[in-house]
Design a protein around this motif. Sequence first.
Motif, PDB file in Angstrom:
ATOM      1  N   GLY A 132      35.000 -24.342  43.425  1.00 51.97           N
ATOM      2  CA  GLY A 132      33.611 -23.589  44.699  1.00 51.97           C
ATOM      3  C   GLY A 132      33.027 -22.065  43.920  1.00 51.97           C
ATOM      4  O   GLY A 132      33.609 -22.102  42.573  1.00 51.97           O
ATOM      5  N   SER A 133      31.783 -21.825  44.709  1.00 49.16           N
ATOM      6  CA  SER A 133      31.192 -20.627  44.128  1.00 49.16           C
ATOM      7  C   SER A 133      30.735 -20.005  45.155  1.00 49.16           C
ATOM      8  O   SER A 133      30.813 -20.225  46.056  1.00 49.16           O
ATOM      9  CB  SER A 133      29.964 -21.369  43.359  1.00 49.16           C
ATOM     10  N   CYS A 134      30.931 -18.597  44.671  1.00 44.07           N
ATOM     11  CA  CYS A 134      30.439 -17.603  45.646  1.00 44.07           C
ATOM     12  C   CYS A 134      28.831 -17.840  46.168  1.00 44.07           C
ATOM     13  O   CYS A 134      28.326 -17.049  46.826  1.00 44.07           O
ATOM     14  CB  CYS A 134      30.580 -16.434  44.535  1.00 44.07           C
ATOM     15  N   GLU A 135      28.194 -18.168  45.135  1.00 42.06           N
ATOM     16  CA  GLU A 135      26.821 -18.590  45.217  1.00 42.06           C
ATOM     17  C   GLU A 135      25.963 -19.720  46.518  1.00 42.06           C
ATOM     18  O   GLU A 135      25.098 -19.981  45.981  1.00 42.06           O
ATOM     19  CB  GLU A 135      25.869 -18.282  44.676  1.00 42.06           C
ATOM     20  N   ALA A 136      27.184 -20.931  46.210  1.00 40.96           N
ATOM     21  CA  ALA A 136      26.417 -21.853  46.638  1.00 40.96           C
ATOM     22  C   ALA A 136      25.871 -21.980  48.311  1.00 40.96           C
ATOM     23  O   ALA A 136      25.982 -20.954  49.295  1.00 40.96           O
ATOM     24  CB  ALA A 136      27.553 -22.530  47.467  1.00 40.96           C
TER      25      ALA A 136
ATOM     26  N   SER B  34      31.562 -11.189  41.303  1.00 43.87           N
ATOM     27  CA  SER B  34      31.613 -12.054  40.064  1.00 43.87           C
ATOM     28  C   SER B  34      30.529 -12.852  39.842  1.00 43.87           C
ATOM     29  O   SER B  34      30.469 -13.913  38.995  1.00 43.87           O
ATOM     30  CB  SER B  34      33.119 -12.347  40.877  1.00 43.87           C
ATOM     31  N   GLY B  35      30.593 -14.153  40.744  1.00 48.48           N
ATOM     32  CA  GLY B  35      29.194 -15.384  41.097  1.00 48.48           C
ATOM     33  C   GLY B  35      28.037 -14.930  40.115  1.00 48.48           C
ATOM     34  O   GLY B  35      27.406 -15.030  39.618  1.00 48.48           O
ATOM     35  N   ALA B  36      27.752 -13.221  40.925  1.00 51.16           N
ATOM     36  CA  ALA B  36      26.543 -12.728  39.820  1.00 51.16           C
ATOM     37  C   ALA B  36      26.580 -12.605  38.755  1.00 51.16           C
ATOM     38  O   ALA B  36      25.375 -12.299  37.693  1.00 51.16           O
ATOM     39  CB  ALA B  36      26.119 -11.278  40.899  1.00 51.16           C
ATOM     40  N   ALA B  49      16.191 -25.488  37.487  1.00 50.57           N
ATOM     41  CA  ALA B  49      17.049 -26.386  38.269  1.00 50.57           C
ATOM     42  C   ALA B  49      16.474 -25.711  39.303  1.00 50.57           C
ATOM     43  O   ALA B  49      17.498 -26.468  40.409  1.00 50.57           O
ATOM     44  CB  ALA B  49      19.271 -25.601  37.864  1.00 50.57           C
ATOM     45  N   LEU B  50      16.026 -25.091  40.282  1.00 54.83           N
ATOM     46  CA  LEU B  50      16.001 -24.421  41.333  1.00 54.83           C
ATOM     47  C   LEU B  50      15.590 -26.054  42.300  1.00 54.83           C
ATOM     48  O   LEU B  50      14.567 -26.503  41.461  1.00 54.83           O
ATOM     49  CB  LEU B  50      15.027 -22.780  41.322  1.00 54.83           C
ATOM     50  N   PRO B  51      15.741 -25.823  43.355  1.00 55.81           N
ATOM     51  CA  PRO B  51      15.838 -27.200  44.610  1.00 55.81           C
ATOM     52  C   PRO B  51      14.135 -27.489  44.897  1.00 55.81           C
ATOM     53  O   PRO B  51      14.345 -27.676  46.204  1.00 55.81           O
ATOM     54  CB  PRO B  51      16.972 -26.800  45.065  1.00 55.81           C
ATOM     55  N   SER B  52      13.217 -27.098  44.081  1.00 53.76           N
ATOM     56  CA  SER B  52      12.047 -27.709  44.437  1.00 53.76           C
ATOM     57  C   SER B  52      11.498 -28.454  43.706  1.00 53.76           C
ATOM     58  O   SER B  52      11.137 -29.090  45.178  1.00 53.76           O
ATOM     59  CB  SER B  52      11.140 -26.398  43.721  1.00 53.76           C
ATOM     60  N   ASP B  53      12.393 -29.143  43.153  1.00 48.83           N
ATOM     61  CA  ASP B  53      11.829 -30.856  43.257  1.00 48.83           C
ATOM     62  C   ASP B  53      13.757 -31.264  42.562  1.00 48.83           C
ATOM     63  O   ASP B  53      14.382 -31.055  42.089  1.00 48.83           O
ATOM     64  CB  ASP B  53      11.095 -30.705  42.199  1.00 48.83           C
ATOM     65  N   PRO B  89      25.862 -20.818  38.901  1.00 44.76           N
ATOM     66  CA  PRO B  89      25.042 -21.352  40.160  1.00 44.76           C
ATOM     67  C   PRO B  89      23.756 -21.617  39.571  1.00 44.76           C
ATOM     68  O   PRO B  89      23.578 -20.067  39.009  1.00 44.76           O
ATOM     69  CB  PRO B  89      25.645 -20.236  41.234  1.00 44.76           C
ATOM     70  N   THR B  90      22.486 -22.303  40.199  1.00 49.18           N
ATOM     71  CA  THR B  90      22.081 -21.603  39.332  1.00 49.18           C
ATOM     72  C   THR B  90      20.353 -21.675  40.552  1.00 49.18           C
ATOM     73  O   THR B  90      19.629 -22.547  40.871  1.00 49.18           O
ATOM     74  CB  THR B  90      21.143 -23.113  38.122  1.00 49.18           C
ATOM     75  N   ASN B  91      21.107 -21.719  41.992  1.00 47.79           N
ATOM     76  CA  ASN B  91      20.233 -21.609  42.791  1.00 47.79           C
ATOM     77  C   ASN B  91      20.014 -20.707  43.228  1.00 47.79           C
ATOM     78  O   ASN B  91      19.163 -20.073  44.239  1.00 47.79           O
ATOM     79  CB  ASN B  91      21.079 -23.100  44.780  1.00 47.79           C
ATOM     80  N   VAL B  92      19.914 -20.103  42.441  1.00 50.18           N
ATOM     81  CA  VAL B  92      19.599 -18.249  43.057  1.00 50.18           C
ATOM     82  C   VAL B  92      19.392 -18.094  41.465  1.00 50.18           C
ATOM     83  O   VAL B  92      20.047 -18.240  40.047  1.00 50.18           O
ATOM     84  CB  VAL B  92      20.736 -16.883  43.478  1.00 50.18           C
ATOM     85  N   THR B  93      17.879 -17.116  42.090  1.00 49.17           N
ATOM     86  CA  THR B  93      16.970 -16.922  40.387  1.00 49.17           C
ATOM     87  C   THR B  93      17.731 -15.454  39.765  1.00 49.17           C
ATOM     88  O   THR B  93      18.702 -15.035  40.472  1.00 49.17           O
ATOM     89  CB  THR B  93      15.930 -16.180  40.814  1.00 49.17           C
ATOM     90  N   TRP B  94      17.657 -15.443  38.173  1.00 53.54           N
ATOM     91  CA  TRP B  94      18.236 -14.863  37.483  1.00 53.54           C
ATOM     92  C   TRP B  94      18.023 -13.372  37.882  1.00 53.54           C
ATOM     93  O   TRP B  94      19.342 -12.324  37.766  1.00 53.54           O
ATOM     94  CB  TRP B  94      18.063 -15.433  36.148  1.00 53.54           C
ATOM     95  N   SER B  95      16.487 -13.457  37.861  1.00 54.95           N
ATOM     96  CA  SER B  95      15.899 -12.202  38.049  1.00 54.95           C
ATOM     97  C   SER B  95      16.591 -11.353  39.823  1.00 54.95           C
ATOM     98  O   SER B  95      16.992  -9.825  39.520  1.00 54.95           O
ATOM     99  CB  SER B  95      14.447 -11.805  38.747  1.00 54.95           C
ATOM    100  N   SER B  96      17.209 -12.457  40.900  1.00 55.33           N
ATOM    101  CA  SER B  96      17.431 -11.774  41.670  1.00 55.33           C
ATOM    102  C   SER B  96      18.978 -11.002  41.181  1.00 55.33           C
ATOM    103  O   SER B  96      19.250  -9.881  41.908  1.00 55.33           O
ATOM    104  CB  SER B  96      17.476 -13.181  42.432  1.00 55.33           C
TER     105      SER B  96
END
Lengths: 136, 198
Positions: A132-136, B34-36, B49-53, B89-96
């Motif tokens: 799981g992920s904290c960011e999902a 920790s996810g950050a 890999a952001l879900p734009s496409d 996780p790649t659905n959040v931008t690195w800079s954020s």
Amino acid sequence: MKGRIGVIFFGFLLGFSLDRIGFSDWGEVHRMFLFADLRLFLTFAAGVSLSMIGFFTILRGQPMPRRAIHRGSIVGGLLFGVGWALTGACPGIMLVQLGEGQLPGLVTLAGVLGGTALYPRLHARFFRWDPGSCEA
Amino acid sequence: MLLGAFWPWWLGGIALAVVAVGFYWVARRPLAVSGAYARFLAGPSADRALPSDPDALEAALLAATLAQFPDASAGAAAAAPASSPALIPTNVTWSSQTVFLLSVFVGAGVAAMLSRSFAVRADLGPDFVRLIGSGAHTWGVLLFGGVLVGFGTRMAGGCTSGHGLSGCGRLQPGSLVATASFFGAGVATSFLLEAIAR
């Protein structure tokens, strides 16, 4: 952009609060784990209880990631707990320590980054569950 | 009271809850330190890999899955695409995420300055010195402990913020089990430290 400012604001508030709570003080955390001073336990319990109210009222009906039990939940939690008691720091805390001038936080931070980088490699090799992920 | 001694439990609890709920409100994702770190380490290149496409996302997920499970066939990898984004996780931008981690650091620094407790120091206080000692070997202890924190939080899929506040606050079974585990291990380790020192 609005989201970005919000992230900065709540990140700032988190760091500010953790310093004022004393969660970044090794001795305070140690006395919490010894049940010698219940203030930090009560702080955390109050934080969870009030978050619960917030999540089930303000954020009611919003899609949120489910967090199921998996094979890493207990073992990972135990490893983290040992590291927390030794370093006095859960993941945000070494940043708070550094902001306060506690230089040993830098060594802990290096360890955390190393452990965070190491895990996915071992996971791919030996473990095959979905943590799981904290960011999902 | 705000800038004097440590906050009483109720004020600290209010602050943590405001951050946990407020962060989700603005960021549309649970507060998770920790996810950050994991996202920070994945680097800015993973932003693509952001879900734009949807097609690009699917291709990126498959590629990442194959990179993580090199011996898996394409069919097996496609059957379990959730493994990869969960770990990195790649659905959040690195800079954020990077800005978020810096904000925690700055917020603590401002609090320490305003409360006049800011002080550059090379040890973690009297209890640490009493139980762990002082000198170069403490670096080894902190490095080892830090690795356990990083490794353990990734293995459990979260830490005090992601599992503790965000997960327990929503009564998620995995979060309740992980939180009980890390508090339990912290209690046991601290009592052990006292027993060894005695």
